[in-house]
Design a protein around this motif. Sequence first.
Motif, PDB file in Angstrom:
ATOM      1  N   GLU A  63       0.837  -1.202   0.000  1.00 20.91           N
ATOM      2  CA  GLU A  63       0.000   0.000   0.000  1.00 20.91           C
ATOM      3  C   GLU A  63       0.871   1.251   0.000  1.00 20.91           C
ATOM      4  N   ALA A  64       1.979   1.204   0.742  1.00 21.46           N
ATOM      5  CA  ALA A  64       2.887   2.353   0.813  1.00 21.46           C
ATOM      6  C   ALA A  64       3.520   2.644  -0.544  1.00 21.46           C
ATOM      7  N   ILE A  65       3.863   1.599  -1.286  1.00 23.07           N
ATOM      8  CA  ILE A  65       4.463   1.788  -2.614  1.00 23.07           C
ATOM      9  C   ILE A  65       3.488   2.506  -3.543  1.00 23.07           C
ATOM     10  N   LEU A  72       4.759  11.502  -3.811  1.00 21.13           N
ATOM     11  CA  LEU A  72       6.106  11.240  -3.304  1.00 21.13           C
ATOM     12  C   LEU A  72       6.372  12.039  -2.026  1.00 21.13           C
ATOM     13  N   PRO A  73       6.644  11.359  -0.911  1.00 21.46           N
ATOM     14  CA  PRO A  73       6.835  12.070   0.359  1.00 21.46           C
ATOM     15  C   PRO A  73       8.246  12.619   0.522  1.00 21.46           C
ATOM     16  N   THR A  74       8.358  13.646   1.359  1.00 14.01           N
ATOM     17  CA  THR A  74       9.672  14.182   1.727  1.00 14.01           C
ATOM     18  C   THR A  74      10.178  13.531   3.007  1.00 14.01           C
ATOM     19  N   HIS A  75       9.245  12.993   3.802  1.00 10.43           N
ATOM     20  CA  HIS A  75       9.573  12.340   5.064  1.00 10.43           C
ATOM     21  C   HIS A  75       8.789  11.027   5.158  1.00 10.43           C
ATOM     22  N   HIS A  93      13.232   1.310  -1.440  1.00 10.17           N
ATOM     23  CA  HIS A  93      12.387   1.787  -2.546  1.00 10.17           C
ATOM     24  C   HIS A  93      12.238   3.306  -2.511  1.00 10.17           C
ATOM     25  N   LEU A  94      11.967   3.856  -1.327  1.00 11.58           N
ATOM     26  CA  LEU A  94      11.768   5.303  -1.217  1.00 11.58           C
ATOM     27  C   LEU A  94      13.065   6.060  -1.491  1.00 11.58           C
ATOM     28  N   LYS A  95      14.195   5.562  -0.992  1.00 14.09           N
ATOM     29  CA  LYS A  95      15.469   6.246  -1.232  1.00 14.09           C
ATOM     30  C   LYS A  95      15.836   6.228  -2.713  1.00 14.09           C
ATOM     31  N   GLU A  96      15.411   5.184  -3.419  1.00 18.27           N
ATOM     32  CA  GLU A  96      15.656   5.128  -4.862  1.00 18.27           C
ATOM     33  C   GLU A  96      14.823   6.180  -5.589  1.00 18.27           C
ATOM     34  N   ARG A  97      13.572   6.362  -5.134  1.00 23.20           N
ATOM     35  CA  ARG A  97      12.689   7.345  -5.759  1.00 23.20           C
ATOM     36  C   ARG A  97      13.037   8.772  -5.344  1.00 23.20           C
TER      37      ARG A  97
END
Length: 205
Positions: A63-65, A72-75, A93-97
Amino acid sequence: MYLCGIAPSPFTCDEFNMTLPIMENPLPRKLLLVDDDVTYCTVLAQALTRRGFAVSVANDVNEAIQVIAQNLPTHAVIDLKMPGPSGLTLVAHLKERKPDARIVVLTGYSSIATAVEAVKLGATYYLAKPSDADEIVAAFDHQPGIVEAAITTKPMSVDRLEWEHLQKVLADCGGNVSAAARTLNMHRRTLQRKLQKHPVPERDD
């Protein structure tokens, strides 16, 4: 001869049409909160919203993906232990995006190895659950003097986790037992009984 002794201005109207600098609003702090504990998410999301974050909530990694793809979140605040894929997967995944995303990883039970792995993947900070909104905001800022939560090599007991979580919810409700009971979807007397029980201290065997 000039009326009232005032000479005409040597400047044209166009010379007064100066362009003023545009004051840009600061970028919004978009926060993704990921935890399978729905009650904890609800309380923490409200507290973080009051601290100026635009909060999106997801209860598992998949769900988070989807949320990340749309907004796209900043935090991010990510629980490590959830049904399905680990929160570590989501950190990567988030650090890649968004390489500059600020990520705080939470878990109720952990090991030093897991903490190191989370940081290697790009987590900004590591806190043991339950952590409150102020601790999380401080972790985002990485302020000097903030003491990191102790990381144990064995899980906390279920009774202790429950008791600490109830205490956090009660604190976020300003000590109002009735409000805390409604937030937890629990009978008031049941909550009072649970709050009166102090968990057995963890033993170092």
